[in-house]
Design an enzyme around this catalytic site. Structure first.
Site, PDB file in Angstrom:
ATOM      1  N   ARG A 124       0.854  -1.195   0.000  1.00 25.28           N
ATOM      2  CA  ARG A 124       0.000   0.000   0.000  1.00 25.28           C
ATOM      3  C   ARG A 124       0.888   1.243   0.000  1.00 25.28           C
ATOM      4  NH1 ARG A 124      -1.387   1.513   4.606  1.00 25.28           N
ATOM      5  NH2 ARG A 124      -2.268  -0.446   5.334  1.00 25.28           N
ATOM      6  N   TYR A 157     -16.102  17.865 -14.710  1.00 21.40           N
ATOM      7  CA  TYR A 157     -16.522  16.470 -14.743  1.00 21.40           C
ATOM      8  C   TYR A 157     -17.612  16.270 -13.685  1.00 21.40           C
ATOM      9  CZ  TYR A 157     -16.156  11.413 -14.222  1.00 21.40           C
ATOM     10  OH  TYR A 157     -16.428  10.089 -14.141  1.00 21.40           O
ATOM     11  N   ASP A 184      -7.006  19.949 -13.591  1.00 17.78           N
ATOM     12  CA  ASP A 184      -7.333  18.598 -14.048  1.00 17.78           C
ATOM     13  C   ASP A 184      -7.012  18.568 -15.540  1.00 17.78           C
ATOM     14  OD1 ASP A 184      -8.567  16.325 -15.090  1.00 17.78           O
ATOM     15  OD2 ASP A 184     -10.279  16.432 -13.719  1.00 17.78           O
ATOM     16  N   LYS A 235      -8.069   7.705 -18.977  1.00 21.23           N
ATOM     17  CA  LYS A 235      -8.363   8.315 -20.274  1.00 21.23           C
ATOM     18  C   LYS A 235      -7.133   8.276 -21.184  1.00 21.23           C
ATOM     19  CE  LYS A 235     -12.119   8.991 -17.918  1.00 21.23           C
ATOM     20  NZ  LYS A 235     -12.421  10.240 -17.215  1.00 21.23           N
TER      21      LYS A 235
HETATM   22  C1  LIG Z   1     -12.991  10.658 -15.983  1.00 22.38           C
HETATM   23  C2  LIG Z   1     -12.617  11.967 -15.418  1.00 22.38           C
HETATM   24  C3  LIG Z   1     -12.358  12.118 -14.054  1.00 22.38           C
HETATM   25  C4  LIG Z   1     -12.541  10.980 -13.073  1.00 22.38           C
HETATM   26  O1  LIG Z   1     -11.648   9.961 -13.285  1.00 22.38           O
HETATM   27  P1  LIG Z   1     -11.928   8.415 -12.900  1.00 22.38           P
HETATM   28  O2  LIG Z   1     -10.684   7.736 -13.310  1.00 22.38           O
HETATM   29  O3  LIG Z   1     -13.137   7.996 -13.674  1.00 22.38           O
HETATM   30  O4  LIG Z   1     -12.182   8.387 -11.436  1.00 22.38           O
HETATM   31  C5  LIG Z   1     -11.971  13.354 -13.604  1.00 22.38           C
HETATM   32  N1  LIG Z   1     -11.836  14.398 -14.436  1.00 22.38           N
HETATM   33  C6  LIG Z   1     -12.081  14.290 -15.746  1.00 22.38           C
HETATM   34  C7  LIG Z   1     -11.917  15.488 -16.616  1.00 22.38           C
HETATM   35  C8  LIG Z   1     -12.481  13.087 -16.284  1.00 22.38           C
HETATM   36  O5  LIG Z   1     -12.734  12.985 -17.596  1.00 22.38           O
END
Ligand SMILES: *Cc1c(COP(=O)(O)O)cnc(C)c1O
Length: 382
Positions: free
Chosen positions: A46, A98, A170, A195
Site C-alpha cells: 500500500r 466532470y 485537471d 483516459k
Molecule cells: C474521468 C474523469 C475524471 C474521473 O476519473 P476516474 O478515473 O473515472 O475516477 C476526472 N476528471 C475528468 C476530466 C475526467 O474525464
C-alpha cells in the site's frame, strides 16, 4: 530529453535483477527485510510497489513535475487533493467540471466542511471577484468537460500566487502531451489515467503531479493513510499505455480537427464546441497554451433530444459509452451519462443542453469515422 523519449525511459530502467526491458508487474503485498529497520526500499505494497514507482516517476517526468503519485482512480486522486485542505477552507472551482468532481465536492467534501463556489472557467476576473479570505485552492479543468472551454492557466496561476493560494488543473482532457500546466505556473496537475494516459479503455486510474514538496508529502501521507492505491497490474497497464500517448494524441487530434470542420459545416448540426475552430471564443488562448487543440469535441444537434436519439441509434462504428481518450471513438450524451449527477437546472445553467453530444475521437481512419457520423446525421443507413 523530449517528451517522447521521457515517455519510454523515465523511471523505466531495465529491472535490476534480470535486465527485463519492461518494468515487471510486482504482484506482491509485502517485501522481506534484511533485518529490523533494514528494508530494501519497499515494505508493504500500500505504501509503495516498484511497478507503481515506475509509473509515478514516468508521469512526473511527462508533466515536468518533481513528484508523481498514482491513485486508484481519477476521483481518488481528486479527493486526496481536496483532503489536503481543512474544514472551513474555500475552493473556487471552474463551473464546467466532470460530473463526478461536482458530486465529490457537493456530496462528500461540502458535508466534510469544505466551502465551494463555481466560477465561469474562462473568466479570470470572476475568480478574483469571488475570492474570500478562506480561499485556498483554485480548481479548473481545461479544456472542460463537456463544453471544451478553456481556463487561462497562466493568469489563474498568477492570481493564485499573488493571493497566497494554489492552482490545481485537471489535465485529463488535454493529456500532458498537449498541455503542461506546471510550466505555466500551476501548482498541481491531476489526471484520470483511465483516459489518454492509459489510452486503451482497459483500466481505471488516477494521478497527481506537483513540484511543491510540502504538498507532495501531504499527498503521499494520504495515499498511504487512506489507501486508494492502484494495484500493480493497473500501474503496468497505465505504464504500457503512457509510452505511446504522444503518437496517439497527435493522430487523434488530426482526425478530430477534421471531423470538427465537417460537423460544423453540416446542416443537421447546430453548433460545434472545439478549441481548434476559429469560431471558438478561446481559439487564441488554445493556440497559446496547448500544443494542439486535442481530440475531444462536442456538438449540438438541431431537433433536440429526438434528433440525438435517432443519431446515436444510427451510429454503426462509434460506440455509445462513457469515458474518453481510448483508441476507439466513443460518443456520450452528457445530460444522462457523465453529467447525470448535476440537477437539470444546474446543467442548463452551465450550457449542457438536451441536444448536446460529446465525441472522443479515436484512432480509426478519419474517413471511416466521418462516414459513420455523416450517415447517422442523415438518418442512418436505409
Ligand atoms: C474521468 C474523469 C475524471 C474521473 O476519473 P476516474 O478515473 O473515472 O475516477 C476526472 N476528471 C475528468 C476530466 C475526467 O474525464
Amino acid at each position: 530529453m523530449q517528451f517522447e523519449t521521457l515517455a519510454l525511459h523515465a523511471g523505466q530502467e531495465p529491472e535490476a535483477a534480470t535486465g527485463a526491458v519492461t518494468t515487471p508487474v510486482f504482484q506482491v503485498s509485502t517485501f522481506a527485510q534484511d533485518g529490523i529497520g533494514q528494508p530494501r526500499g519497499y515494505e508493504y505494497a500500500r505504501t509503495g510497489n516498484p511497478t507503481r514507482t515506475a509509473l509515478e516517476t514516468a508521469l512526473a517526468a511527462l508533466e515536468g513535475g518533481a513528484h508523481g503519485l498514482a491513485f486508484a482512480s481519477g476521483l481518488a486522486a481528486t479527493q486526496a487533493v481536496f483532503q489536503t485542505l481543512r474544514p472551513g477552507d474555500h475552493v473556487l472551482a471552474g463551473d464546467d467540471l466532470y460530473g463526478g468532481t461536482y458530486r465529490l465536492l457537493e456530496q462528500v467534501m461540502r458535508p466534510w466542511g469544505l466551502q465551494v463556489d463555481y466560477v465561469p472557467v474562462g473568466e479570470t476576473a470572476a475568480f478574483a471577484a469571488a475570492w474570500r479570505p478562506a480561499t485556498r485552492l483554485l480548481w479548473v479543468e481545461s479544456p472542460t468537460n463537456p463544453l471544451l472551454r478553456l481556463a487561462d492557466i497562466e493568469a489563474l496561476a498568477r492570481l493564485a500566487r499573488a493571493r497566497g493560494a494554489r492552482l490545481a488543473v485537471d489535465n485529463t482532457f488535454a493529456s500532458p502531451w498537449l498541455q503542461r500546466p506546471l510550466e505555466r505556473g500551476a501548482h498541481l496537475v491531476v489526471h484520470s489515467t483511465t483516459k489518454y494516459i492509459g489510452g486503451h479503455s482497459d483500466l481505471v486510474g488516477g494521478a497527481v503531479v506537483t513540484s511543491e514538496a510540502d504538498w507532495a508529502s501531504q499527498l503521499r501521507f494520504l495515499q498511504n493513510a487512506i489507501g486508494a492505491i492502484p494495484g500493480p497490474w493497473d500501474c503496468w497497464l497505465a505504464l504500457r499505455g503512457h509510452k505511446t500517448v504522444a503518437v496517439r494524441v497527435e493522430r487523434q487530434t488530426q482526425t478530430a480537427d477534421w471531423q470538427a470542420g465537417r460537423l460544423a459545416a453540416h446542416p443537421a448540426v447546430e453548433q460545434v464546441f472545439y478549441p481548434g475552430l476559429k469560431a471558438h471564443p478561446q481559439y487564441e488562448l488554445a493556440r497559446r497554451q496547448m500544443r494542439a487543440p486535442g481530440a475531444m469535441l462536442s456538438f449540438a444537434l438541431r431537433g433536440g433530444f429526438p434528433a440525438v436519439e435517432r443519431f446515436v441509434g444510427a451510429l454503426e462504428l462509434v460506440l455509445l459509452a462513457e469515458s474518453l481518450g481510448g483508441v476507439e471513438s466513443l460518443i456520450c450524451y452528457p445530460p444522462r451519462m457523465t453529467h447525470a449527477a448535476l440537477p437539470p437546472a444546474e446543467r442548463h445553467r452551465r450550457g449542457i443542453t438536451d441536444n448536446l453530444l460529446r465525441l472522443s475521437v479515436g484512432l480509426e481512419h478519419a474517413e471511416d469515422l466521418w462516414h459513420d457520423l455523416e450517415q447517422a446525421l442523415e438518418g442512418g443507413s436505409p
